[in-house]
Design a protein around this motif. Structure first.
Motif, PDB file in Angstrom:
ATOM      1  N   ARG A  61      48.828  24.466  50.621  1.00 52.10           N
ATOM      2  CA  ARG A  61      49.016  23.604  51.783  1.00 52.10           C
ATOM      3  C   ARG A  61      48.899  24.415  53.081  1.00 52.10           C
ATOM      4  NH1 ARG A  61      51.892  19.729  50.057  1.00 52.10           N
ATOM      5  NH2 ARG A  61      53.567  21.144  49.427  1.00 52.10           N
ATOM      6  N   GLU A  62      49.608  25.528  53.108  1.00 53.11           N
ATOM      7  CA  GLU A  62      49.604  26.350  54.314  1.00 53.11           C
ATOM      8  C   GLU A  62      48.231  26.978  54.555  1.00 53.11           C
ATOM      9  OE1 GLU A  62      53.390  28.280  55.192  1.00 53.11           O
ATOM     10  OE2 GLU A  62      52.238  30.120  55.438  1.00 53.11           O
ATOM     11  N   LEU A  63      47.611  27.367  53.474  1.00 50.00           N
ATOM     12  CA  LEU A  63      46.288  27.979  53.576  1.00 50.00           C
ATOM     13  C   LEU A  63      45.248  26.962  54.051  1.00 50.00           C
ATOM     14  CD1 LEU A  63      44.764  30.569  53.176  1.00 50.00           C
ATOM     15  CD2 LEU A  63      44.787  30.179  50.708  1.00 50.00           C
ATOM     16  N   ALA A  64      45.304  25.775  53.520  1.00 49.01           N
ATOM     17  CA  ALA A  64      44.348  24.736  53.920  1.00 49.01           C
ATOM     18  C   ALA A  64      44.508  24.409  55.397  1.00 49.01           C
ATOM     19  CB  ALA A  64      44.561  23.479  53.082  1.00 49.01           C
ATOM     20  N   SER A  65      45.737  24.312  55.842  1.00 51.54           N
ATOM     21  CA  SER A  65      45.990  24.063  57.261  1.00 51.54           C
ATOM     22  C   SER A  65      45.367  25.153  58.113  1.00 51.54           C
ATOM     23  CB  SER A  65      47.501  23.992  57.504  1.00 51.54           C
ATOM     24  OG  SER A  65      47.777  24.008  58.886  1.00 51.54           O
TER      25      SER A  65
END
Lengths: 203, 203
Positions: free
Chosen positions: B162-166
DNA sequence: GTCTATAAAGGGATAGAC
DNA sequence: GTCTATCCCTTTATAGAC
Protein backbone atom coordinates in the motif's frame (compact mmCIF):
# COMPACT_ATOMS: atom_id res chain seq x y z
CA UNK A 1 24.77 56.59 9.00
CA UNK A 2 22.83 54.03 7.02
CA UNK A 3 20.61 54.43 4.02
CA UNK A 4 17.12 53.05 4.24
CA UNK A 5 18.01 50.14 1.96
CA UNK A 6 20.94 49.14 4.12
CA UNK A 7 18.79 49.27 7.20
CA UNK A 8 16.20 47.03 5.57
CA UNK A 9 18.84 44.50 4.64
CA UNK A 10 20.08 44.42 8.20
CA UNK A 11 16.62 44.02 9.66
CA UNK A 12 16.21 40.33 10.29
CA UNK A 13 12.70 39.88 9.04
CA UNK A 14 10.17 41.79 11.09
CA UNK A 15 8.69 45.24 11.16
CA UNK A 16 6.67 46.99 8.48
CA UNK A 17 7.60 45.69 5.04
CA UNK A 18 7.97 47.91 2.02
CA UNK A 19 5.14 48.02 -0.47
CA UNK A 20 7.04 46.13 -3.12
CA UNK A 21 7.88 43.30 -0.74
CA UNK A 22 4.28 43.07 0.50
CA UNK A 23 3.07 42.75 -3.08
CA UNK A 24 5.55 39.99 -3.90
CA UNK A 25 4.67 38.00 -0.80
CA UNK A 26 0.95 38.36 -1.36
CA UNK A 27 1.30 37.32 -4.98
CA UNK A 28 3.38 34.32 -3.97
CA UNK A 29 0.85 33.17 -1.39
CA UNK A 30 -2.17 33.69 -3.66
CA UNK A 31 -0.59 31.96 -6.65
CA UNK A 32 0.52 29.10 -4.43
CA UNK A 33 -3.11 28.55 -3.47
CA UNK A 34 -4.94 29.47 -6.65
CA UNK A 35 -2.48 29.31 -9.50
CA UNK A 36 -1.45 32.00 -11.95
CA UNK A 37 -4.63 32.53 -13.90
CA UNK A 38 -6.96 32.60 -10.91
CA UNK A 39 -4.94 35.25 -9.09
CA UNK A 40 -5.92 38.70 -10.36
CA UNK A 41 -3.77 41.79 -10.07
CA UNK A 42 -6.65 43.61 -8.40
CA UNK A 43 -6.98 40.91 -5.75
CA UNK A 44 -3.22 40.87 -5.18
CA UNK A 45 -2.95 44.63 -4.72
CA UNK A 46 -5.98 44.70 -2.43
CA UNK A 47 -4.78 41.91 -0.14
CA UNK A 48 -1.30 43.43 -0.10
CA UNK A 49 -2.75 46.70 1.11
CA UNK A 50 -1.48 48.50 -1.97
CA UNK A 51 -3.13 50.17 -4.90
CA UNK A 52 -3.12 49.00 -8.47
CA UNK A 53 -1.01 52.02 -9.36
CA UNK A 54 1.68 50.95 -6.93
CA UNK A 55 1.71 47.45 -8.30
CA UNK A 56 2.31 48.66 -11.83
CA UNK A 57 4.84 51.19 -10.55
CA UNK A 58 7.02 48.41 -9.13
CA UNK A 59 6.21 45.83 -11.81
CA UNK A 60 5.96 47.59 -15.16
CA UNK A 61 6.13 44.16 -16.78
CA UNK A 62 2.70 43.48 -15.33
CA UNK A 63 1.39 40.21 -14.02
CA UNK A 64 4.03 38.08 -15.72
CA UNK A 65 6.92 39.93 -14.14
CA UNK A 66 5.20 39.79 -10.77
CA UNK A 67 4.60 36.05 -11.09
CA UNK A 68 8.25 35.39 -11.91
CA UNK A 69 9.31 37.33 -8.83
CA UNK A 70 6.72 35.53 -6.74
CA UNK A 71 8.17 32.20 -7.81
CA UNK A 72 11.68 33.32 -6.94
CA UNK A 73 10.35 34.35 -3.54
CA UNK A 74 8.80 30.91 -3.01
CA UNK A 75 12.04 29.35 -4.23
CA UNK A 76 14.13 31.11 -1.55
CA UNK A 77 11.48 30.46 1.09
CA UNK A 78 11.45 26.72 0.56
CA UNK A 79 15.20 26.50 -0.01
CA UNK A 80 15.76 28.06 3.43
CA UNK A 81 13.47 25.55 5.12
CA UNK A 82 14.92 22.62 3.21
CA UNK A 83 18.46 23.71 4.03
CA UNK A 84 17.68 23.96 7.73
CA UNK A 85 16.00 20.56 7.81
CA UNK A 86 18.94 18.95 6.04
CA UNK A 87 21.39 20.53 8.46
CA UNK A 88 19.42 19.49 11.52
CA UNK A 89 20.62 15.88 11.54
CA UNK A 90 23.56 14.03 10.07
CA UNK A 91 21.90 11.14 8.23
CA UNK A 92 20.26 12.16 4.95
CA UNK A 93 17.55 9.47 5.14
CA UNK A 94 16.23 10.69 8.47
CA UNK A 95 16.47 14.32 7.39
CA UNK A 96 14.40 13.70 4.27
CA UNK A 97 11.82 11.79 6.29
CA UNK A 98 11.62 14.69 8.74
CA UNK A 99 11.15 16.98 5.80
CA UNK A 100 8.22 14.97 4.45
CA UNK A 101 6.55 14.95 7.86
CA UNK A 102 7.04 18.70 8.23
CA UNK A 103 5.48 19.27 4.81
CA UNK A 104 2.55 17.04 5.75
CA UNK A 105 1.91 18.89 8.98
CA UNK A 106 2.29 22.30 7.39
CA UNK A 107 -0.10 21.40 4.60
CA UNK A 108 -2.65 20.03 7.08
CA UNK A 109 -2.34 23.14 9.27
CA UNK A 110 -3.17 25.33 6.29
CA UNK A 111 -6.41 23.39 5.76
CA UNK A 112 -4.79 21.73 2.73
CA UNK A 113 -4.44 25.07 0.96
CA UNK A 114 -0.71 25.78 0.92
CA UNK A 115 0.95 23.30 -1.38
CA UNK A 116 4.26 23.85 -3.10
CA UNK A 117 4.79 27.59 -3.67
CA UNK A 118 5.95 26.98 -7.23
CA UNK A 119 3.94 24.09 -8.64
CA UNK A 120 0.56 25.70 -9.22
CA UNK A 121 2.02 28.80 -10.83
CA UNK A 122 4.47 26.83 -12.95
CA UNK A 123 1.89 24.41 -14.30
CA UNK A 124 -0.42 27.21 -15.36
CA UNK A 125 2.44 28.80 -17.26
CA UNK A 126 4.21 25.77 -18.72
CA UNK A 127 4.60 26.14 -22.44
CA UNK A 128 3.66 29.76 -23.06
CA UNK A 129 5.18 32.04 -20.39
CA UNK A 130 8.94 31.53 -20.62
CA UNK A 131 9.99 33.83 -17.77
CA UNK A 132 7.79 32.03 -15.29
CA UNK A 133 8.78 28.60 -16.52
CA UNK A 134 12.46 29.49 -16.25
CA UNK A 135 12.06 30.73 -12.68
CA UNK A 136 10.31 27.48 -11.76
CA UNK A 137 13.00 25.35 -13.40
CA UNK A 138 15.67 27.22 -11.47
CA UNK A 139 13.81 26.64 -8.20
CA UNK A 140 13.61 22.88 -8.71
CA UNK A 141 17.25 22.82 -9.72
CA UNK A 142 18.31 24.65 -6.58
CA UNK A 143 16.36 22.26 -4.34
CA UNK A 144 17.86 19.24 -6.09
CA UNK A 145 21.33 20.64 -5.49
CA UNK A 146 20.71 21.06 -1.77
CA UNK A 147 19.75 17.39 -1.51
CA UNK A 148 22.63 16.39 -3.77
CA UNK A 149 25.19 18.04 -1.47
CA UNK A 150 23.69 16.33 1.55
CA UNK A 151 23.91 12.93 -0.13
CA UNK A 152 27.46 13.58 -1.29
CA UNK A 153 28.40 14.53 2.25
CA UNK A 154 27.13 11.16 3.40
CA UNK A 155 29.50 9.41 1.01
CA UNK A 156 27.21 8.58 -1.90
CA UNK A 157 28.88 8.64 -5.32
CA UNK A 158 28.28 11.49 -7.76
CA UNK A 159 26.10 9.76 -10.33
CA UNK A 160 24.01 7.99 -7.75
CA UNK A 161 23.61 11.12 -5.66
CA UNK A 162 22.47 13.16 -8.65
CA UNK A 163 19.79 10.68 -9.66
CA UNK A 164 18.70 10.14 -6.10
CA UNK A 165 18.46 13.85 -5.34
CA UNK A 166 16.33 14.37 -8.42
CA UNK A 167 14.00 11.59 -7.31
CA UNK A 168 13.78 12.91 -3.76
CA UNK A 169 12.55 16.29 -4.98
CA UNK A 170 10.19 14.74 -7.53
CA UNK A 171 8.70 12.44 -4.93
CA UNK A 172 8.22 15.19 -2.36
CA UNK A 173 6.55 17.35 -5.00
CA UNK A 174 4.25 14.60 -6.18
CA UNK A 175 3.39 13.46 -2.68
CA UNK A 176 2.56 16.99 -1.59
CA UNK A 177 0.18 17.32 -4.49
CA UNK A 178 -1.36 13.92 -3.76
CA UNK A 179 -1.77 14.86 -0.10
CA UNK A 180 -3.40 18.14 -1.03
CA UNK A 181 -5.88 16.53 -3.38
CA UNK A 182 -6.66 13.66 -0.99
CA UNK A 183 -6.71 16.00 2.01
CA UNK A 184 -4.60 13.50 3.93
CA UNK A 185 -1.09 13.44 5.37
CA UNK A 186 -0.66 9.84 4.33
CA UNK A 187 0.88 10.27 0.85
CA UNK A 188 3.62 12.50 2.27
CA UNK A 189 4.26 10.30 5.30
CA UNK A 190 4.49 7.22 3.08
CA UNK A 191 6.82 9.03 0.69
CA UNK A 192 9.10 10.06 3.55
CA UNK A 193 9.44 6.50 4.80
CA UNK A 194 10.03 5.06 1.35
CA UNK A 195 12.58 7.72 0.44
CA UNK A 196 14.45 6.98 3.66
CA UNK A 197 14.53 3.32 2.75
CA UNK A 198 15.74 4.11 -0.74
CA UNK A 199 18.51 6.39 0.52
CA UNK A 200 19.62 3.84 3.08
CA UNK A 201 19.92 1.22 0.35
CA UNK A 202 23.00 3.13 -0.86
CA UNK A 203 25.00 2.55 2.32
CA UNK B 1 -32.28 -4.06 -34.09
CA UNK B 2 -30.02 -1.81 -32.10
CA UNK B 3 -30.58 1.65 -30.69
CA UNK B 4 -28.00 4.31 -31.54
CA UNK B 5 -26.63 4.20 -27.99
CA UNK B 6 -26.08 0.45 -28.18
CA UNK B 7 -24.32 0.82 -31.48
CA UNK B 8 -21.98 3.48 -30.04
CA UNK B 9 -21.13 1.24 -27.13
CA UNK B 10 -20.29 -1.59 -29.47
CA UNK B 11 -18.14 0.59 -31.70
CA UNK B 12 -14.61 -0.02 -30.58
CA UNK B 13 -13.30 3.51 -30.63
CA UNK B 14 -13.23 5.02 -34.08
CA UNK B 15 -15.60 6.82 -36.33
CA UNK B 16 -17.33 10.16 -35.81
CA UNK B 17 -17.78 10.86 -32.12
CA UNK B 18 -20.90 12.39 -30.66
CA UNK B 19 -20.87 16.06 -29.82
CA UNK B 20 -20.87 15.45 -26.10
CA UNK B 21 -17.88 13.14 -26.31
CA UNK B 22 -15.96 15.56 -28.51
CA UNK B 23 -16.52 18.32 -25.97
CA UNK B 24 -15.33 16.18 -23.07
CA UNK B 25 -12.19 15.10 -24.89
CA UNK B 26 -11.35 18.61 -25.99
CA UNK B 27 -11.88 19.95 -22.48
CA UNK B 28 -9.69 17.23 -21.05
CA UNK B 29 -6.86 17.96 -23.47
CA UNK B 30 -7.03 21.72 -23.05
CA UNK B 31 -7.20 21.60 -19.27
CA UNK B 32 -4.33 19.13 -19.21
CA UNK B 33 -2.21 21.70 -21.02
CA UNK B 34 -3.50 24.99 -19.63
CA UNK B 35 -5.30 24.25 -16.40
CA UNK B 36 -8.87 24.96 -15.39
CA UNK B 37 -8.89 28.76 -15.31
CA UNK B 38 -7.03 29.27 -18.55
CA UNK B 39 -9.35 27.03 -20.55
CA UNK B 40 -12.43 28.99 -21.58
CA UNK B 41 -15.74 27.47 -22.54
CA UNK B 42 -15.64 29.34 -25.83
CA UNK B 43 -12.25 27.91 -26.71
CA UNK B 44 -13.39 24.43 -25.74
CA UNK B 45 -16.55 24.55 -27.81
CA UNK B 46 -14.69 26.02 -30.79
CA UNK B 47 -11.92 23.44 -30.81
CA UNK B 48 -14.46 20.69 -30.29
CA UNK B 49 -16.32 21.84 -33.37
CA UNK B 50 -19.44 22.54 -31.34
CA UNK B 51 -21.33 25.67 -30.44
CA UNK B 52 -21.63 27.25 -27.04
CA UNK B 53 -25.31 26.36 -27.02
CA UNK B 54 -24.49 22.67 -27.45
CA UNK B 55 -21.96 22.78 -24.64
CA UNK B 56 -24.50 24.19 -22.19
CA UNK B 57 -27.12 21.81 -23.52
CA UNK B 58 -25.01 18.80 -22.50
CA UNK B 59 -23.47 20.40 -19.42
CA UNK B 60 -26.09 22.54 -17.70
CA UNK B 61 -23.80 22.67 -14.68
CA UNK B 62 -21.44 24.77 -16.78
CA UNK B 63 -17.68 24.76 -16.71
CA UNK B 64 -17.42 23.02 -13.35
CA UNK B 65 -19.46 20.03 -14.42
CA UNK B 66 -17.51 19.82 -17.66
CA UNK B 67 -14.19 19.95 -15.81
CA UNK B 68 -15.23 17.12 -13.49
CA UNK B 69 -16.16 14.99 -16.49
CA UNK B 70 -12.92 15.91 -18.22
CA UNK B 71 -10.96 14.71 -15.21
CA UNK B 72 -12.87 11.44 -15.15
CA UNK B 73 -12.04 11.05 -18.84
CA UNK B 74 -8.34 11.61 -18.16
CA UNK B 75 -8.58 9.20 -15.25
CA UNK B 76 -9.87 6.36 -17.43
CA UNK B 77 -7.42 7.23 -20.20
CA UNK B 78 -4.36 6.98 -17.96
CA UNK B 79 -5.72 4.00 -16.03
CA UNK B 80 -6.00 2.08 -19.29
CA UNK B 81 -2.42 2.84 -20.26
CA UNK B 82 -1.10 2.10 -16.78
CA UNK B 83 -2.99 -1.19 -16.66
CA UNK B 84 -1.59 -2.28 -20.00
CA UNK B 85 1.97 -1.40 -19.03
CA UNK B 86 1.65 -3.29 -15.76
CA UNK B 87 0.30 -6.34 -17.55
CA UNK B 88 3.02 -6.31 -20.18
CA UNK B 89 5.70 -7.89 -18.00
CA UNK B 90 5.70 -9.94 -14.84
CA UNK B 91 8.11 -8.06 -12.59
CA UNK B 92 6.63 -4.90 -11.09
CA UNK B 93 9.96 -3.06 -10.93
CA UNK B 94 10.61 -3.37 -14.64
CA UNK B 95 7.01 -2.52 -15.47
CA UNK B 96 7.14 0.71 -13.46
CA UNK B 97 10.43 1.66 -15.06
CA UNK B 98 8.91 1.05 -18.49
CA UNK B 99 6.04 3.24 -17.46
CA UNK B 100 8.32 6.11 -16.49
CA UNK B 101 10.18 5.88 -19.78
CA UNK B 102 6.93 5.84 -21.73
CA UNK B 103 5.74 8.93 -19.88
CA UNK B 104 9.04 10.67 -20.60
CA UNK B 105 8.87 9.90 -24.29
CA UNK B 106 5.22 10.88 -24.56
CA UNK B 107 5.83 14.17 -22.80
CA UNK B 108 8.82 14.92 -25.01
CA UNK B 109 6.86 14.03 -28.15
CA UNK B 110 4.16 16.54 -27.19
CA UNK B 111 6.79 19.31 -27.00
CA UNK B 112 6.52 19.15 -23.18
CA UNK B 113 2.88 20.20 -23.31
CA UNK B 114 0.92 17.12 -22.26
CA UNK B 115 1.61 16.44 -18.60
CA UNK B 116 -0.68 14.53 -16.30
CA UNK B 117 -4.28 14.90 -17.50
CA UNK B 118 -5.47 15.54 -13.95
CA UNK B 119 -2.79 17.55 -12.16
CA UNK B 120 -3.17 20.97 -13.73
CA UNK B 121 -6.95 20.97 -13.44
CA UNK B 122 -6.91 19.62 -9.89
CA UNK B 123 -4.37 22.15 -8.59
CA UNK B 124 -6.36 25.06 -9.97
CA UNK B 125 -9.44 23.77 -8.20
CA UNK B 126 -8.02 22.53 -4.90
CA UNK B 127 -9.84 24.09 -2.02
CA UNK B 128 -12.82 25.72 -3.66
CA UNK B 129 -14.34 23.44 -6.30
CA UNK B 130 -15.34 20.24 -4.47
CA UNK B 131 -16.65 18.28 -7.46
CA UNK B 132 -13.40 18.68 -9.36
CA UNK B 133 -11.24 17.92 -6.34
CA UNK B 134 -13.24 14.76 -5.64
CA UNK B 135 -12.85 13.54 -9.22
CA UNK B 136 -9.10 14.11 -9.01
CA UNK B 137 -8.83 12.30 -5.67
CA UNK B 138 -10.69 9.33 -7.14
CA UNK B 139 -8.33 9.25 -10.12
CA UNK B 140 -5.21 9.10 -7.96
CA UNK B 141 -6.82 6.45 -5.78
CA UNK B 142 -7.63 4.29 -8.79
CA UNK B 143 -4.07 4.51 -10.10
CA UNK B 144 -2.65 3.63 -6.69
CA UNK B 145 -4.87 0.57 -6.59
CA UNK B 146 -3.65 -0.67 -9.96
CA UNK B 147 -0.05 -0.51 -8.73
CA UNK B 148 -1.05 -2.03 -5.40
CA UNK B 149 -2.55 -5.08 -7.07
CA UNK B 150 0.56 -5.56 -9.18
CA UNK B 151 2.80 -5.43 -6.10
CA UNK B 152 0.54 -7.82 -4.20
CA UNK B 153 0.67 -10.21 -7.12
CA UNK B 154 4.46 -10.19 -6.83
CA UNK B 155 4.24 -11.32 -3.23
CA UNK B 156 4.71 -8.04 -1.36
CA UNK B 157 2.79 -7.80 1.92
CA UNK B 158 -0.34 -5.66 2.23
CA UNK B 159 1.01 -2.79 4.32
CA UNK B 160 4.23 -2.53 2.36
CA UNK B 161 2.43 -2.75 -0.97
CA UNK B 162 0.00 0.00 0.00
CA UNK B 163 2.70 2.44 1.01
CA UNK B 164 4.87 1.54 -1.93
CA UNK B 165 2.05 1.94 -4.44
CA UNK B 166 1.23 5.36 -3.03
CA UNK B 167 4.85 6.40 -3.40
CA UNK B 168 5.11 5.06 -6.94
CA UNK B 169 2.19 7.21 -8.07
CA UNK B 170 3.43 10.26 -6.16
CA UNK B 171 6.89 9.92 -7.65
CA UNK B 172 5.64 9.49 -11.20
CA UNK B 173 3.41 12.55 -10.78
CA UNK B 174 6.17 14.68 -9.34
CA UNK B 175 8.74 13.54 -11.87
CA UNK B 176 6.40 14.24 -14.76
CA UNK B 177 5.90 17.77 -13.48
CA UNK B 178 9.63 18.23 -12.98
CA UNK B 179 10.31 16.93 -16.48
CA UNK B 180 7.73 19.25 -17.96
CA UNK B 181 9.15 22.32 -16.21
CA UNK B 182 12.77 21.38 -16.99
CA UNK B 183 11.87 20.30 -20.53
CA UNK B 184 13.98 17.18 -20.05
CA UNK B 185 13.30 13.45 -19.88
CA UNK B 186 15.87 13.05 -17.13
CA UNK B 187 13.67 13.50 -14.02
CA UNK B 188 11.28 10.78 -15.24
CA UNK B 189 14.05 8.42 -16.33
CA UNK B 190 15.81 8.85 -12.99
CA UNK B 191 12.55 8.29 -11.13
CA UNK B 192 11.90 5.08 -13.06
CA UNK B 193 15.29 3.64 -12.19
CA UNK B 194 15.05 4.62 -8.52
CA UNK B 195 11.52 3.26 -8.18
CA UNK B 196 12.66 -0.03 -9.67
CA UNK B 197 15.46 -0.20 -7.15
CA UNK B 198 13.06 0.58 -4.31
CA UNK B 199 10.57 -2.07 -5.41
CA UNK B 200 13.30 -4.67 -5.79
CA UNK B 201 14.46 -3.97 -2.24
CA UNK B 202 11.26 -5.73 -1.06
CA UNK B 203 12.20 -9.10 -2.54
C1' DG C 1 -29.98 19.58 -30.66
C1' DT C 2 -27.92 23.60 -32.78
C1' DC C 3 -27.16 28.30 -33.56
C1' DT C 4 -26.58 33.59 -32.81
C1' DA C 5 -26.79 37.42 -30.06
C1' DT C 6 -26.41 39.49 -25.82
C1' DA C 7 -26.40 40.24 -21.01
C1' DA C 8 -23.66 40.94 -16.69
C1' DA C 9 -19.44 40.73 -14.58
C1' DG C 10 -14.56 40.75 -14.19
C1' DG C 11 -9.94 40.68 -16.28
C1' DG C 12 -5.29 43.37 -17.28
C1' DA C 13 -3.55 47.57 -18.12
C1' DT C 14 -3.08 52.86 -18.44
C1' DA C 15 -3.55 58.03 -17.52
C1' DG C 16 -2.94 61.71 -14.97
C1' DA C 17 -3.84 64.26 -10.58
C1' DC C 18 -1.70 64.55 -6.32
C1' DG D 1 5.22 56.65 -4.76
C1' DT D 2 0.26 56.59 -4.28
C1' DC D 3 -4.37 56.97 -5.67
C1' DT D 4 -8.76 57.02 -8.58
C1' DA D 5 -11.11 56.54 -12.63
C1' DT D 6 -11.54 54.51 -16.84
C1' DC D 7 -10.60 51.99 -21.24
C1' DC D 8 -11.01 47.87 -23.67
C1' DC D 9 -11.35 43.15 -23.89
C1' DT D 10 -12.74 38.59 -22.46
C1' DT D 11 -15.25 35.64 -19.52
C1' DT D 12 -19.37 32.68 -18.08
C1' DA D 13 -23.89 32.05 -18.81
C1' DT D 14 -28.64 32.72 -20.80
C1' DA D 15 -32.49 33.67 -24.25
C1' DG D 16 -34.92 32.47 -27.86
C1' DA D 17 -35.17 31.54 -32.97
C1' DC D 18 -34.67 27.66 -35.82
Amino acid sequence: MKTKAQHDEDTVEQGPLGTRERIVRTASRLMQRQGYEASGVKQISQEAGATLGSLYHFFPGGKQQLAAEAIRHGDREFADILGEMLDSRPDPAGAIDDCAVALAEGLHASAWLDGCPVTATALGAAGHLPDIQRAAAEAFQRWRELVYEKLRGAGIAEDEARELASTVISTLEGAEMAAQVARSEEPLRAAGRQLARLINSYR
